[in-house]
Write a protein that holds these residues in place. Sequence first.
Motif, short mmCIF file in Angstrom:
data_model
loop_
_atom_site.label_atom_id
_atom_site.label_comp_id
_atom_site.label_asym_id
_atom_site.label_seq_id
_atom_site.Cartn_x
_atom_site.Cartn_y
_atom_site.Cartn_z
N UNK A 195 -29.73 -13.42 -1.13
CA UNK A 195 -30.04 -14.65 -2.27
C UNK A 195 -31.47 -14.48 -2.19
N UNK A 196 -32.26 -14.23 -3.53
CA UNK A 196 -33.71 -14.31 -3.73
C UNK A 196 -33.96 -15.53 -4.60
N UNK A 197 -34.76 -16.49 -4.74
CA UNK A 197 -35.04 -17.45 -5.50
C UNK A 197 -36.45 -17.51 -5.90
N UNK A 198 -36.74 -17.67 -7.13
CA UNK A 198 -37.94 -17.71 -7.86
C UNK A 198 -38.15 -18.79 -8.64
N UNK A 199 -39.05 -19.65 -8.83
CA UNK A 199 -39.33 -21.13 -9.52
C UNK A 199 -38.04 -21.76 -9.84
N UNK A 200 -37.36 -21.92 -8.60
CA UNK A 200 -36.15 -22.81 -8.63
C UNK A 200 -34.98 -22.06 -9.14
N UNK A 201 -35.02 -20.75 -9.42
CA UNK A 201 -33.62 -20.21 -9.82
C UNK A 201 -33.37 -18.81 -9.23
N UNK A 249 -21.67 -7.90 -14.39
CA UNK A 249 -22.69 -9.12 -14.93
C UNK A 249 -21.79 -10.37 -14.97
N UNK A 250 -20.46 -10.40 -15.24
CA UNK A 250 -19.64 -11.74 -15.36
C UNK A 250 -19.41 -12.14 -13.83
N UNK A 251 -19.37 -11.14 -12.83
CA UNK A 251 -19.06 -11.67 -11.55
C UNK A 251 -20.49 -12.25 -10.86
N UNK A 252 -21.59 -11.68 -11.36
CA UNK A 252 -23.01 -12.24 -11.15
C UNK A 252 -23.16 -13.89 -11.42
N UNK A 253 -22.75 -13.85 -12.66
CA UNK A 253 -22.93 -15.28 -13.32
C UNK A 253 -21.86 -15.95 -12.49
N UNK A 254 -20.70 -15.65 -12.27
CA UNK A 254 -19.70 -16.67 -11.38
C UNK A 254 -20.11 -16.75 -10.03
N UNK A 255 -20.40 -15.78 -9.35
CA UNK A 255 -20.58 -15.60 -7.80
C UNK A 255 -21.85 -15.76 -7.45
N UNK A 256 -23.07 -15.39 -8.09
CA UNK A 256 -24.55 -15.40 -7.71
C UNK A 256 -25.27 -16.39 -8.42
N UNK A 257 -25.50 -16.11 -9.69
CA UNK A 257 -26.67 -16.82 -10.36
C UNK A 257 -26.41 -18.44 -10.34
N UNK A 258 -25.05 -18.59 -10.54
CA UNK A 258 -24.71 -20.03 -10.72
C UNK A 258 -23.69 -20.49 -9.48
N UNK A 259 -23.92 -21.66 -8.70
CA UNK A 259 -23.00 -22.01 -7.66
C UNK A 259 -22.51 -23.41 -8.28
N UNK A 260 -21.30 -23.24 -8.59
CA UNK A 260 -20.68 -24.58 -9.21
C UNK A 260 -19.78 -25.08 -8.23
N UNK A 261 -20.05 -26.65 -8.15
CA UNK A 261 -19.30 -27.34 -7.32
C UNK A 261 -17.89 -27.41 -7.47
N UNK A 262 -16.79 -27.09 -6.67
CA UNK A 262 -15.39 -27.02 -7.07
C UNK A 262 -14.79 -28.54 -6.92
N UNK A 263 -14.41 -28.81 -8.05
CA UNK A 263 -13.74 -30.21 -8.29
C UNK A 263 -12.11 -29.87 -8.39
N UNK A 264 -11.71 -30.54 -7.36
CA UNK A 264 -10.05 -30.24 -7.28
C UNK A 264 -9.51 -31.57 -7.86
N UNK A 265 -8.98 -31.55 -9.13
CA UNK A 265 -8.29 -32.67 -9.66
C UNK A 265 -7.22 -33.26 -9.06
N UNK A 266 -7.04 -34.50 -9.14
CA UNK A 266 -5.87 -35.03 -8.40
C UNK A 266 -4.78 -34.75 -9.15
N UNK A 267 -3.56 -34.54 -8.33
CA UNK A 267 -2.32 -34.45 -8.93
C UNK A 267 -1.72 -35.87 -9.51
N UNK A 268 -0.85 -36.14 -10.05
CA UNK A 268 -0.30 -37.46 -10.61
C UNK A 268 0.20 -38.23 -9.36
N UNK A 269 0.99 -37.64 -8.42
CA UNK A 269 1.22 -38.34 -7.11
C UNK A 269 0.34 -38.73 -6.13
#
Length: 233
Positions: A6-12, A99-119
């Motif tokens: 991981x390399x960061x410059x100016x917060x990105x 490029x798609x994998x870089x966007x998904x796996x490197x450039x952006x780290x998204x918090x994984x939100x697991x939706x509640x099931x109805x139960x």
Amino acid sequence: MKHLQIIEKNGQRVLSTSQLAESFGTDSKIINRNFQRNADRYIQGKHYYALTGEELKAFKGSRQIDDSLKFASVLYLWTEKGAWLHAKSLNTDLAWDAYERLVDEYYHIKEKVVPLSKDQALVTVLRTTADLVEGHESIVKEQHELRKLITDVNYKVEEQITLDHGEQRRLQKGIATKVYELCDNPQNRPQLFRELHREIKDRFGVASYKDLKRKELQTALRYIENWIPRKVS
């Protein structure tokens, strides 16, 4: 994709030329050549950073780059938008997939939100209701709070529900219909499929079309119906 330092410059997050070349299945000379040929399209601070002098010295001191770059007199660091321009210059399936994998796996780290099931949501409602009833002094107030709580929980559950299998198939059919409507050449269709999938992910902020919220399905179908690619062959 190989794990990237991981390399960061100016917060990105950014990538060195060698990291970008390796990810795209090419070499640094080709990356540099494409940059030189299209230099007028690249904007420093938006697509890349070129570090020299004291700024480069200070950056080397941060130990974010490997030893092979410690003697470089100029260091280019590529942003997500810069990586997109390079993928466009290379225009290979490997480069676009990378490029798609870089966007998904490197450039952006998204918090994984697991939706509640109805139960799970029902259990939450029942537990909260029990605590609520026990703590309140009046039956009227308990009933009022209970109705409000159930309404709020149901709303939150509905907000998090993603597409089921049938809805995913409906979205896939919409994508295929649009691509076949736009392109008669079977060799060019894969590129349109990738482009449309990328734009759906960007438009709705998801890692995959399968992560679309159910409430967004109609909006996504209208978006696909009216979608215009960058270029149709």
